[in-house]
Motif scaffolding. Structure first.
Motif, PDB file in Angstrom:
ATOM      1  N   GLU A 180       0.734  -1.215  -0.042  1.00 47.64           N
ATOM      2  CA  GLU A 180       0.021   0.005   0.081  1.00 47.64           C
ATOM      3  C   GLU A 180       0.641   1.237  -0.167  1.00 47.64           C
ATOM      4  O   GLU A 180       0.680   2.348  -0.943  1.00 47.64           O
ATOM      5  N   LEU A 181       1.760   1.347   0.803  1.00 50.93           N
ATOM      6  CA  LEU A 181       2.740   2.520   0.728  1.00 50.93           C
ATOM      7  C   LEU A 181       3.592   2.508  -0.243  1.00 50.93           C
ATOM      8  O   LEU A 181       3.641   3.803  -0.779  1.00 50.93           O
ATOM      9  N   LEU A 182       4.060   1.805  -0.891  1.00 54.54           N
ATOM     10  CA  LEU A 182       4.803   1.603  -2.242  1.00 54.54           C
ATOM     11  C   LEU A 182       3.955   2.347  -3.211  1.00 54.54           C
ATOM     12  O   LEU A 182       4.326   3.223  -4.102  1.00 54.54           O
ATOM     13  N   GLY A 183       2.623   1.945  -3.335  1.00 50.76           N
ATOM     14  CA  GLY A 183       1.719   2.143  -4.555  1.00 50.76           C
ATOM     15  C   GLY A 183       1.376   3.670  -4.241  1.00 50.76           C
ATOM     16  O   GLY A 183       1.256   4.388  -5.066  1.00 50.76           O
ATOM     17  N   ARG A 184       1.175   4.192  -2.906  1.00 45.44           N
ATOM     18  CA  ARG A 184       1.012   5.801  -2.823  1.00 45.44           C
ATOM     19  C   ARG A 184       2.031   6.598  -3.179  1.00 45.44           C
ATOM     20  O   ARG A 184       1.719   7.630  -3.700  1.00 45.44           O
ATOM     21  N   VAL A 185       3.352   5.947  -2.704  1.00 46.34           N
ATOM     22  CA  VAL A 185       4.399   7.065  -3.097  1.00 46.34           C
ATOM     23  C   VAL A 185       4.654   7.215  -4.483  1.00 46.34           C
ATOM     24  O   VAL A 185       5.040   8.153  -4.912  1.00 46.34           O
ATOM     25  N   THR A 186       4.295   6.047  -5.308  1.00 47.60           N
ATOM     26  CA  THR A 186       4.746   5.984  -6.820  1.00 47.60           C
ATOM     27  C   THR A 186       3.309   6.377  -7.712  1.00 47.60           C
ATOM     28  O   THR A 186       3.821   6.404  -8.975  1.00 47.60           O
TER      29      THR A 186
END
Length: 509
Positions: free
Chosen positions: A362-368
């Protein structure tokens, strides 16, 4: 033998402050560190406290950190402690200088400014098949290490530090260019390590030695023994501590890329710690929870500052931004005999693997989100702080395949040369849209692999994945932690030279 109180301290203090009723687990140690760091070895700090537990806890902190408790006084509820930076024997060598100004020691959080708009990515050179690059870090010269310590302790100005770092970057970039790499990094010369350095850049965050945080764990002696078993230099490595909402007044890597651009027109890569890694690293009970309700709450600001940084890096024409998430292997291998891995933030706690991987995704998706995948990479390894293979994690990528397959990036940069990483074949079912940076050089070995050895590994990757999907790298950085480089600079250069020669050999067929 416990230190007994005295009527008055035997020496005058060079700096002092009032700790009030804070205890060692609730902010006092951060105040002590902020006041102690700017002092010279041998200079003295005096602080006052009305919290009774400090009388027992502070001497233990002094023993752990190598600072000498000179004396303490007791007057009713108030106690006054006099501590020497380092040992008292160094006092004769310390030169007199005034205490730092109060502004340097203030712990009031600064206001966080959030940009109303973020810049769009600018064009960057395409990365050709079988391109050669380092993962990120490069061994720092001894004088650069001295500058890093002096700067973080407030003994070296920003201008003098940047000038020194520029010289170190020139050496690191020059070595990579001589070796023939396709993508250049600045060698992370300005960073104390690959992840914690954000504590010296982000608003309302400070870097403190890992030993300062030992009193916050349930069993400090057991924890110290675990770090020793993992070959972690706790006294030499600093950890970010939060005392207010995170902001990004200073860039994390944009300034690094800007200086490298003055040295070469070759495509640039910049590595950043990933959002999940930072959420584990920066969430420390009794410190972070004074600012954030939970690790998830902290992660919201981590995502925001990383998104800002990514936008500005891509707008500056950086060809590839690499997000480091080595802690993912600790998540899936948590059932092994390794109870901790230092690269993930040794003081952090985690939940079950399924929940943690979902959170990381989830965090990686939100950052990118919305950014060009072909300009983004994800690096995963099993730990790069020691040469002792017994201390690092082992296991193939099978438990991480669903995560890697769904990663919102165009490139995976994976540790694959060491037997601890398992077989390359495990990765054969990853989507063809993903390029793989295949680790074909072991950065932990002094022996430089032959060109034929490296070429054989590269050809195997090409046969399995296709030439258009393969990039060639070492398994990890050459000096992930500034004070404990994995190899020497001359060995690192020869390894990259052999890697570049092997890539040319494979291209020729």
């Amino acid at each position: 033998m416990p230190l007994e109180p005295v009527d008055r301290h035997p020496y005058p203090a060079d700096a002092s402050f009032d700790g009030g009723d804070l205890d060692c687990g609730n902010g006092l140690l951060l105040l002590i560190r902020q006041h102690l760091d700017p002092l010279l070895p041998g200079q003295l700090l005096e602080f006052r406290s009305v919290e009774i537990s400090v009388e027992e806890d502070f001497p233990a902190w002094c023993r752990l950190t190598g600072n000498e408790l000179v004396s303490f006084t007791r007057d009713g509820r108030e106690r006054s402690f006099l501590v020497c930076k380092g040992t008292l024997s160094a006092r004769a060598r310390a030169t007199s200088r005034p205490a730092p100004p109060a502004a340097v020691l203030a712990r009031t959080g600064v206001a966080v400014t959030i940009p109303l708009t973020l810049p769009a990515p600018a064009p960057a050179a395409a990365i050709r098949p079988l391109a050669v690059m380092g993962i990120g870090s490069w061994p720092r010269p001894r004088w650069m290490l001295q500058a890093l310590h002096a700067h973080v302790e407030g003994r070296l100005s920003d201008a003098d530090f940047e000038s020194t770092a520029d010289d170190a970057v020139r050496l690191a970039v020059g070595a990579q260019l001589r070796a023939g790499v396709d993508l250049v990094t600045d060698g992370e010369q300005r960073r104390d390590n690959y992840a914690s350095f954000v504590g010296g850049r982000l608003d309302n965050c400070q870097l403190i030695p890992l030993t300062d945080l030992l009193p916050l764990v349930d069993d400090p002696e057991k924890f110290r023994a675990e770090l020793q078993a993992l070959d972690v230099p706790a006294s030499e490595v600093r950890h970010p501590a939060i005392f207010g909402p995170l902001g990004r007044t200073l860039p994390l890597g944009v300034h690094e890329a800007a200086f490298v651009r003055t040295l070469t027109d070759r495509p640039l890569k910049v590595a950043l710690p990933g959002p999940y890694l930072l959420s584990r690293l920066m969430w420390v009970e009794c410190i972070s929870d004074r600012v954030y309700r939970s690790r998830e709450h902290l992660a919201e600001d981590i995502v925001r500052v990383l998104r800002e940084e990514l936008h500005f890096l891509l707008a500056a024409g950086v060809a590839l931004v690499q997000l480091d998430e080595p802690v993912l292997t600790e998540v899936v291998f948590s059932g092994s005999t390794n109870t901790r891995t230092f690269m993930c933030g040794a003081l952090s706690e985690k939940g079950d693997a399924k929940r943690e991987l979902a959170f990381a995704q989830e965090l990686l998706g939100r950052v990118t989100a919305g950014l060009p995948r072909e300009r983004l990479a994800l690096h995963v390894c099993r730990g790069n702080w020691t040469r002792d293979e017994r201390a690092a994690l082992a296991g193939d990528y099978r438990p991480l395949l669903p995560f890697l397959a769904a990663a919102p990036v165009g490139t995976l940069l994976l540790e694959l040369c060491t037997p601890r990483a398992g077989e390359l074949d495990v990765l054969s079912e990853l989507p063809r849209s993903l390029r793989l940076g295949v680790g074909v050089v072991d950065q932990k070995r002094d022996a430089v692999e032959t060109v034929d050895e490296i070429a054989a590994r590269a050809r195997r990757a090409v046969a399995l994945l296709g030439a258009d999907r393969v990039l060639l790298t070492p398994d990890c950085g050459f000096a992930t932690f500034a004070d404990t480089p994995i190899t020497a600079a001359d060995v690192a250069e020869r390894k990259l030279r052999a890697l570049a020669d092997a890539a040319d050999l494979v291209r020729r067929g």
